[in-house]
Design an enzyme around this catalytic site. Structure first.
Site, mmCIF file in Angstrom:
data_model
loop_
_atom_site.group_PDB
_atom_site.id
_atom_site.type_symbol
_atom_site.label_atom_id
_atom_site.label_comp_id
_atom_site.label_asym_id
_atom_site.label_seq_id
_atom_site.Cartn_x
_atom_site.Cartn_y
_atom_site.Cartn_z
ATOM 1 C CB CYS A 2 -0.860 0.034 1.254
ATOM 2 S SG CYS A 2 -1.822 -1.443 1.503
ATOM 3 N NE ARG A 27 4.467 1.997 -1.147
ATOM 4 C CZ ARG A 27 5.414 2.037 -0.232
ATOM 5 N NH1 ARG A 27 6.578 2.563 -0.523
ATOM 6 N NH2 ARG A 27 5.219 1.563 0.974
ATOM 7 C CD1 TRP A 74 -0.321 -5.381 -4.008
ATOM 8 C CD2 TRP A 74 0.105 -6.359 -2.053
ATOM 9 N NE1 TRP A 74 0.311 -6.562 -4.258
ATOM 10 C CE2 TRP A 74 0.585 -7.186 -3.083
ATOM 11 C CE3 TRP A 74 0.265 -6.769 -0.734
ATOM 12 C CZ2 TRP A 74 1.206 -8.402 -2.836
ATOM 13 C CZ3 TRP A 74 0.882 -7.980 -0.480
ATOM 14 C CH2 TRP A 74 1.345 -8.780 -1.540
ATOM 15 C CG ASN A 100 1.579 0.778 4.090
ATOM 16 O OD1 ASN A 100 1.331 -0.411 3.927
ATOM 17 N ND2 ASN A 100 2.654 1.361 3.597
ATOM 18 N N GLY A 101 -0.153 -1.394 6.346
ATOM 19 C CA GLY A 101 0.260 -2.339 7.397
ATOM 20 C C GLY A 101 -0.856 -3.305 7.714
ATOM 21 C CD GLU A 483 18.104 -11.641 -9.157
ATOM 22 O OE1 GLU A 483 17.582 -12.283 -8.235
ATOM 23 O OE2 GLU A 483 17.674 -10.533 -9.529
ATOM 24 C CE LYS A 487 14.749 -9.891 -10.961
ATOM 25 N NZ LYS A 487 15.262 -9.244 -9.816
ATOM 26 C CD GLU A 490 10.732 -10.183 -10.007
ATOM 27 O OE1 GLU A 490 11.952 -10.144 -9.901
ATOM 28 O OE2 GLU A 490 9.968 -9.596 -9.228
ATOM 29 C CG HIS A 506 21.148 -36.047 -8.108
ATOM 30 N ND1 HIS A 506 21.574 -37.303 -7.739
ATOM 31 C CD2 HIS A 506 22.260 -35.355 -8.433
ATOM 32 C CE1 HIS A 506 22.899 -37.355 -7.811
ATOM 33 N NE2 HIS A 506 23.346 -36.176 -8.229
ATOM 34 C CE LYS A 605 11.789 -1.744 -6.209
ATOM 35 N NZ LYS A 605 12.609 -2.718 -6.952
#
Ligand code: F6R
Length: 610
Positions: A2, A27, A74, A100-101, A483, A487, A490, A506, A605
C-alpha cells in the site's frame, strides 16, 4: 504494498494526491482512493482498479478542499473492491483514514464495535480504525489518536483527516514507513520520497511510536504515547525527480538495467581507492579486534537480495575464510538461529523496509550479534536500526523487478570482502590489488554488454511461448542462475527453475523435453569442463541451450545452440557481468508477451507485511 499520500496547503489537493499516488504505483496496488475536506464535510472517491479508473470517476465528481489523504491498496484483508479500498470512514463521516500495514487484533476490535452497534461496510482491518476514532473522540485529536493507538496491535502507518479539525492533517507511525514533507505554506505525508519531490526536498522521517500534526504553517512531531514534542533534523533529498522518471526508456526496468554502470561506479566512489589499492568504508566503525572476533557471518534477506547474499557468501568466504550462512529472512525469524556476539549478521534490503528482514535484524541484535545492513534507502527502518550501514548507491529503484539494486548489493559484498581481508590480512596484497583493479573495470564492461544486447532480444522473443525455462550453472554461476530464474518468472509469468548443474541427474532431467529452453552459465573456469558435460546431457534430451560464457571461450560453440559472450574477468567477479544478459532476457520476454513489465501481477515493490 500500500501507498499513502496526504496534503494540506493551497495547491489543488485532488491533483496533488492523484499525482503523488501515481508516483507510488510502483509499489503494486489493486485499488485506489482519496478523501478531502471541502470546508464543510469530508468527501471521498475510491475504486477497485488503477489510477486511471479513479481519475475517470473524479472527472464526473471532482473533490475540492485544502486538506486530503489518498491511498493505493494492495489487498491483504478482503478482496480488491470499491468497498475495501481506502480511505475508510466512520458511519457519521467524521473521520477519514488511510492505513498501510496490518492490524493484528482487528477481529477482536471489530467484535467489540459491532456489539456496541457499529456497522461495517468493508472486510478490511482498517475500517476498525475509523470506527474507533468515532467511538473514542473526546474533543481533542491528539488524545483521541492516543486512545485509538492504544487499542491497535500490529503494524501501521496512518493518515487521518477529521471533520472536527480540518485545519490539520494527522499522521501516525508504528512499524510501517511514513515520511513527512515540509514545504512552503504546505505539508505532505507519503510512503516514499518520489511522491513528495515535486513539492519539497525537506523531509522528516517519522519514527515508530511517533505521530505528526501537519498544518499549512508547520509540522509538529510528537511521541504518540506521551504527546511530548520531538525535535528532528530535516533530511534534504539530494537526488532529483529526473532520476525517478523514465528518462526516455519505455520502462523503468530497462532504464534501471542501463543505469547499472553508473550505479556501480557511485557505489565504488569514495570506497574503492584505485591508487592506494585499498577499500575504505568511512561509515563503518568496526575495529580490527572486533572483526577478528567474528567466527561466523550470517546473511539474511529476501528474494533478489537473498540471491545477492549467496554471492556474498562465496566472496566473503574466499576473502576471509570465515564461514558464512545465507538464510531467507522469513525462515530465519521463526527458528532459533545460532547467532551470538561472535557473529556478524548482514541484512540485505533494497527498500530497507522488508518486514521479515527487519524482524531478522531485531532478532539478531537481541541475540547479541553486530548487524550490518546493506541497503539502498537512507532513513529506512533497516538503515536506522542496524548497527552499521553500507548504502548501495543505486538511486531510486522503481520497477518491481530489482536489477540495479541487486548488482550494487553484490558489489558491496566484494568491497566488504576486500575490506575484511585487509583487516584480517587473510589474502595476499597482490590478490587484493588484482581484485580492486578488476572491479574498477566492471562499469565499462557492463556498458559493453548493454551495447551488444540485440541478440538477447531475439533470443527472448524465441522463448516467450515456452512452458518452462531452466537456468543452470555451478558455483557462483548457480547463484546467478537463481536470480535469472526469479527475474524471468516474476515478470514473464513463465515457469522457471534454476539448478546447480550437477543436480540435474538427481531428478530435473526428467523435465527436459524437445525444445526446452536451457540458459547455461559457463563462466567459472574451475568447473567449465563439468558444465560442458552437463550441457551435453541436456542437449541429448532435446534441450535448446543458450550458453553464456566469457569472450574467447570458443569451445562452447560445439556444445550450445546459441551464445552470449560477456567480457573476460576474474571468475570471482563474473556475477556482476553475467547477470546482465539474464536481466535482459527477463525484460524482453515480458515485453514480447505484452506484460506490465514494471508492475507484474500480484507483486509489490516494498513488502512491508510478512
Ligand atoms: C525481485 C525483488 C524481490 C526483492 C525482495 C526483497 O526482483 O525485487 O525479490 O528483492 O522483495 O526486497 P528488499 O530488497 O527491498 O528487502
Amino acid at each position: 504494498m500500500c501507498g499513502i499520500m496526504g496534503y494540506i496547503g493551497a495547491k489543488e489537493t485532488q491533483k496533488v494526491l492523484t499525482k503523488g499516488l501515481g508516483k507510488l504505483e510502483y509499489r503494486g496496488y489493486d485499488s485506489i482512493g482519496i478523501a478531502l475536506h471541502d470546508g464543510t464535510a469530508l468527501q471521498y472517491n475510491k475504486t477497485e482498479g488503477r489510477l486511471q479508473d479513479l481519475e475517470e470517476k473524479l472527472e464526473q465528481e471532482p473533490l475540492t478542499g485544502s486538506v486530503g489523504i489518498g491511498h493505493t491498496r494492495w489487498a491483504t484483508h478482503g478482496k480488491p473492491s470499491d468497498e475495501n479500498s481506502h480511505p475508510h470512514m466512520d458511519a457519521k463521516k467524521e473521520f477519514a483514514v488511510v492505513h498501510n500495514g496490518i492490524i493484528e487484533n482487528y477481529l477482536e476490535i471489530k467484535r467489540d464495535l459491532e456489539e456496541a452497534g457499529y456497522t461495517f461496510v468493508s472486510e478490511t482491518d482498517t475500517e476498525v480504525i475509523s470506527h474507533l476514532f468515532s467511538r473514542l473522540y473526546d474533543g481533542d485529536m491528539v488524545s483521541t489518536i492516543q486512545k485509538v493507538v492504544d487499542r491497535l496491535e500490529g503494524a501501521y502507518a496512518l493518515g487521518v483527516v477529521s471533520q472536527h479539525d480540518p485545519d490539520n492533517l494527522y499522521a501516525v507511525r508504528e512499524a510501517s514507513p511514513l515520511i513527512i514533507g515540509a514545504g512552503d505554506g504546505e505539508a505532505l505525508i507519503s510512503s516514499d520520497i518520489p511522491a513528495l519531490l515535486e513539492h519539497t526536498r525537506d523531509i522528516y522521517i517519522l519514527e515508530d511510536g511517533e505521530m505528526a500534526i501537519l498544518s499549512e504553517e508547520n509540522v509538529k512531531l510528537l511521541e504518540t504515547n506521551t504527546g511530548k514534542e520531538v525535535s528532528r533534523d530535516l533530511f534534504t533529498v539530494d537526488w532529483d525527480m529526473e532520476q525517478a522518471e523514465k528518462n526516455g526508456f519505455d520502462h523503468f526496468m530497462l532504464k534501471e538495467i542501463f543505469e547499472q554502470p553508473t550505479a556501480l561506479q557511485k557505489t565504488m566512489t569514495g570506497r574503492l581507492d584505485e591508487n592506494a589499492k585499498r577499500v575504505d568504508f568511512d561509515e563503518l566503525n568496526w575495529t580490527d579486534v572486533q572483526i577478528s572476533q567474528w567466527n561466523k557471518i550470517t546473511i539474511v534477506a529476501c528474494g533478489t537480495a537473498y540471491h545477492a547474499g549467496l554471492i556474498g557468501k562465496h566472496v566473503i568466504e574466499e576473502m576471509t575464510r570465515i564461514p558464512v550462512d545465507v538464510e531467507v529472512a522469513s525462515e530465519f525469524r521463526y527458528r532459533r538461529p545460532i547467532v551470538d556476539e561472535n557473529t556478524l549478521v548482514i541484512v540485505v534490503s533494497q527498500s530497507g523496509e522488508t518486514a521479515d528482514t527487519l524482524a531478522a535484524l531485531r532478532q539478531s541484535q537481541h541475540l547479541g550479534a553486530n548487524v550490518l545492513a546493506i541497503t539502498n534507502v537512507v532513513g529506512s527502518s533497516i538503515a536506522r536500526e542496524a548497527d552499521e550501514v553500507i548504502l548501495t548507491m543505486a538511486g531510486p529503484e522503481i520497477a518491481v523487478a530489482s536489477t540495479k539494486a541487486y548488482t550494487t548489493q553484490v558489489l558491496s559484498f566484494y568491497l566488504l570482502g576486500i575490506y575484511l581481508a585487509q583487516s584480517k590480512k587473510s589474502v595476499s596484497q597482490e590478490y587484493r590489488e588484482k581484485l580492486i583493479d578488476t572491479l574498477s573495470h566492471i562499469p565499462e564492461q557492463i556498458e559493453e554488454i548493454l551495447d551488444h544486447s540485440k541478440g538477447i532480444r531475439y533470443y527472448s522473443e524465441s522463448i516467450k511461448d515456452a512452458k518452462s525455462v531452466f537456468f543452470i550453472g555451478r558455483g557462483l554461476d548457480y547463484a546467478v542462475s537463481l536470480e535469472g530464474s526469479l527475474k524471468l518468472k516474476e515478470i514473464s509469468y513463465i515457469h522457471s527453475e534454476a539448478y546447480a548443474a550437477g543436480e540435474l541427474k538427481h531428478g530435473t532431467l526428467a523435465l527436459i523435453e524437445e525444445g526446452t529452453p536451457m540458459v547455461s552459465l559457463i563462466t567459472q573456469d574451475e568447473v567449465s569442463e563439468k558444465m560442458l558435460a552437463n550441457i551435453k546431457e541436456v542437449k541429448a534430451r532435446g534441450a535448446k541451450v543458450l550458453g553464456i560464457a566469457e569472450e574467447g571461450n570458443l569451445d562452447i560453440w560445439e556444445y550450445v545452440d546459441e551464445t552470449c559472450f560477456i567480457p573476460q574477468t576474474l571468475s570471482l567477479v563474473t556475477p556482476l557481468l553475467n547477470v546482465i544478459p539474464l536481466q535482459l532476457i527477463a525484460y524482453y520476454t515480458s515485453l514480447a508477451l505484452g506484460n506490465d513489465v514494471d508492475k507484474p501481477r500480484n507483486l509489490a515493490k516494498s513488502v512491508t507485511v510478512e
